[in-house]
Design a protein around this motif. Structure first.
Motif, PDB file in Angstrom:
ATOM      1  N   MET B 124       0.580  -1.492  -0.186  1.00  0.00           N
ATOM      2  CA  MET B 124       0.023   0.203   0.154  1.00  0.00           C
ATOM      3  C   MET B 124       0.785   1.339  -0.190  1.00  0.00           C
ATOM      4  SD  MET B 124      -3.179  -0.594   2.576  1.00  0.00           S
ATOM      5  CE  MET B 124      -4.457  -0.427   1.812  1.00  0.00           C
ATOM      6  N   MET B 157      -4.280   0.447  -5.343  1.00  0.00           N
ATOM      7  CA  MET B 157      -4.946   0.541  -3.852  1.00  0.00           C
ATOM      8  C   MET B 157      -6.606  -0.286  -3.165  1.00  0.00           C
ATOM      9  SD  MET B 157      -3.071   2.469  -0.795  1.00  0.00           S
ATOM     10  CE  MET B 157      -2.440   3.391  -1.372  1.00  0.00           C
ATOM     11  N   HIS B 161      -6.694  -2.815  -0.287  1.00  0.00           N
ATOM     12  CA  HIS B 161      -7.668  -2.608   0.685  1.00  0.00           C
ATOM     13  C   HIS B 161      -8.117  -3.593   1.162  1.00  0.00           C
ATOM     14  CE1 HIS B 161     -10.533   0.775   2.813  1.00  0.00           C
ATOM     15  NE2 HIS B 161      -9.623   0.510   3.833  1.00  0.00           N
ATOM     16  N   GLY B 187      -5.527   1.130   7.446  1.00  0.00           N
ATOM     17  CA  GLY B 187      -6.045   1.231   5.614  1.00  0.00           C
ATOM     18  C   GLY B 187      -6.842   2.845   5.187  1.00  0.00           C
ATOM     19  N   TYR B 190      -3.948   5.005   4.024  1.00  0.00           N
ATOM     20  CA  TYR B 190      -4.081   5.208   2.944  1.00  0.00           C
ATOM     21  C   TYR B 190      -4.774   4.846   1.995  1.00  0.00           C
ATOM     22  CZ  TYR B 190       0.281   3.302   4.599  1.00  0.00           C
ATOM     23  OH  TYR B 190       2.316   3.535   5.942  1.00  0.00           O
ATOM     24  N   GLU B 191      -5.593   4.044   1.760  1.00  0.00           N
ATOM     25  CA  GLU B 191      -7.047   4.232   1.094  1.00  0.00           C
ATOM     26  C   GLU B 191      -7.328   5.711   0.736  1.00  0.00           C
ATOM     27  OE1 GLU B 191     -10.436   3.860   1.401  1.00  0.00           O
ATOM     28  OE2 GLU B 191     -11.269   4.096  -0.539  1.00  0.00           O
TER      29      GLU B 191
END
Lengths: 213, 213
Positions: B124, B157, B161, B187, B190-191
């Motif tokens: 990620m 991504m 996820h 998570g 990052y998303e």
């Protein structure tokens, strides 16, 4: 020219008030969907998110049009830039209500929120509703005192968010990881909803008083 | 007047490129902090978030100043409004790197991410780094093809996820709820970082080509 600007600016303000009402209804219905596994309510929220996005684009277009046609300066310019920022915050609040509704749909017909968490989510949604109502009022009639109250509402939301983690991390949490993941994301959606309202409120206060909260 | 506008617009563009570099470094260092329990790296990211916020305010001030002094129309006006939106996305990407760094600090000296999740978070962060690099390039030199690649990076991504949730929801997940909550939020950070990059990229493409991606 001046009068025309006022009229156009009022239209923009009214669009923002409409958005604030729409995101209040959206989160109220999304919470109903979440707590009562009401799929119809959830689908209504998801469908109406496109309407909120559409008002958002109308605000952007009208603001750009006004900037181009009227070349405003000073407080008029500041009002238009504020409108852009506030519209972006409100649009995001609509997305967050949509995320809550989608969580309800994903778990349907099971309730996404177990009994132990109903209390805290009911309270979080109560704060969210109060916040959305206040931001609507502040946009109808700028009021620095009311906008400042949003900061306290946000503190209340943060406290509820901490309570939520307290319940999830209790040794006696009986529901396992999946429900904890849902609850973690749901908690984040309500908390971010409040953050965006506070941002929008700060922008309005700055516009009216020239002072940061 | 025209030349002056170009010069000022270039300064705004350079500020955006600076922001893009800063948020790339921030997420890279935040990931390092996260995966190696490097408190110093985490604290550096947290301290430098104020610098990113400061560049953001500079962009806002310069754009408002340019709108007031030059009353641009058409594509010049559109470029300035785009700069405001892109700056807001980049500022938020900095916040998300800051959130990752704060998670690392909160768990220090334990690593916030257990061995089973290192692989997916490494991937990620690799995608996040690629995305931040591309957005910097697109801002230096608008390139619709490169901007369109951001959409694919965002798909990558989203897939990572989903993989993350797959690991968390595996019956053999050995770490309990607290680690799952951290991983869920990480998570999401990052998303969302990727989402904001894609938003910014879309704005730039629209500015250059007049077409939505």
């Amino acid at each position: 020219m001046r009068d025309e600007f006022r009229i156009d600016l009022n239209i923009v303000s009214q669009l923002l008030v409409d958005m604030a009402e729409a995101i209040q209804v959206a989160m109220r219905q999304a919470t109903k969907a979440l707590l009562t596994a009401d799929r119809r309510a959830a689908e209504g929220v998801i469908a109406r998110d496109a309407e909120i996005d559409s008002i958002f684009r109308q605000v952007e277009e009208r603001v750009c049009d006004l900037l181009a046609r009227q070349a405003p300066v000073a407080s008029d310019l500041r009002a238009l830039i504020t409108a852009l920022h506030v519209a972006a915050d409100l649009e995001r609040m609509g997305d967050l209500a949509d995320h809550v509704a989608k969580t309800a749909v994903r778990r349907h017909p099971s309730p996404a929120v177990p009994a132990e968490l109903r209390g805290v989510f009911t309270e979080m949604s109560g704060v969210a509703d109060r916040i959305a109502n206040k931001i609507g009022k502040v946009l109808s009639k700028p009021d620095a005192t009311l906008a400042a109250e949003l900061e306290q509402d946000d503190d209340a939301m943060d406290e509820l968010h901490r309570q939520l983690f307290g319940i999830l991390l209790d040794d006696e949490w009986p529901y396992g990881v999946e429900t904890a993941i849902d609850a973690t994301l749901l908690g984040r959606f309500y908390e971010r909803y409040a953050d965006h309202a506070v941002n929008a409120g700060r922008r309005v206060v700055y516009l009216v008083t020239g002072e940061t909260v």
